[in-house]
Motif scaffolding. Structure first.
Motif, short mmCIF file in Angstrom:
data_model
loop_
_atom_site.label_atom_id
_atom_site.label_comp_id
_atom_site.label_asym_id
_atom_site.label_seq_id
_atom_site.Cartn_x
_atom_site.Cartn_y
_atom_site.Cartn_z
N ALA A 5 0.83 -1.20 0.00
CA ALA A 5 0.00 0.00 0.00
C ALA A 5 0.87 1.26 0.00
O ALA A 5 0.58 2.22 -0.72
N ALA A 6 1.94 1.25 0.77
CA ALA A 6 2.84 2.40 0.82
C ALA A 6 3.52 2.61 -0.53
O ALA A 6 3.67 3.75 -0.99
N ALA A 7 3.91 1.53 -1.17
CA ALA A 7 4.53 1.64 -2.49
C ALA A 7 3.55 2.19 -3.51
O ALA A 7 3.90 3.02 -4.35
N ALA A 13 1.75 9.27 -6.00
CA ALA A 13 2.18 10.65 -5.73
C ALA A 13 3.25 11.09 -6.74
O ALA A 13 3.20 12.23 -7.23
N ALA A 14 4.18 10.21 -7.06
CA ALA A 14 5.21 10.56 -8.03
C ALA A 14 4.60 10.79 -9.41
O ALA A 14 4.98 11.72 -10.12
N PHE A 15 3.65 9.95 -9.78
CA PHE A 15 2.98 10.08 -11.08
C PHE A 15 2.19 11.39 -11.14
O PHE A 15 2.20 12.09 -12.14
N ALA A 20 1.64 17.00 -13.04
CA ALA A 20 1.49 18.41 -12.71
C ALA A 20 2.59 19.24 -13.38
O ALA A 20 2.32 20.30 -13.95
N VAL A 21 3.82 18.76 -13.33
CA VAL A 21 4.93 19.49 -13.95
C VAL A 21 4.75 19.53 -15.47
O VAL A 21 5.02 20.55 -16.11
#
Length: 44
Positions: A5-7, A13-15, A20-21
């Motif tokens: 779940a943490a992974a 979040a990274a995606f 966003a960038v």
């Protein structure tokens, strides 16, 4: 199971950050016409 779940949360979040960038795009501006120094100047 907690590690999975943490992974998944970290990957999401990274995606989201990458999306966003990408949506914001590069900043406006121009590059400098001066060339960068690629070596140290000769010692006198």
């Amino acid at each position: 199971m907690r590690a999975l779940a943490a992974a998944a949360i970290g990957l999401a979040a990274a995606f989201a950050l990458v999306l966003a960038v990408t949506a914001i795009g590069p900043p406006d501006g121009t590059t400098s016409p001066e060339p960068l120094l690629t070596s140290a100047p000769a010692h006198p």
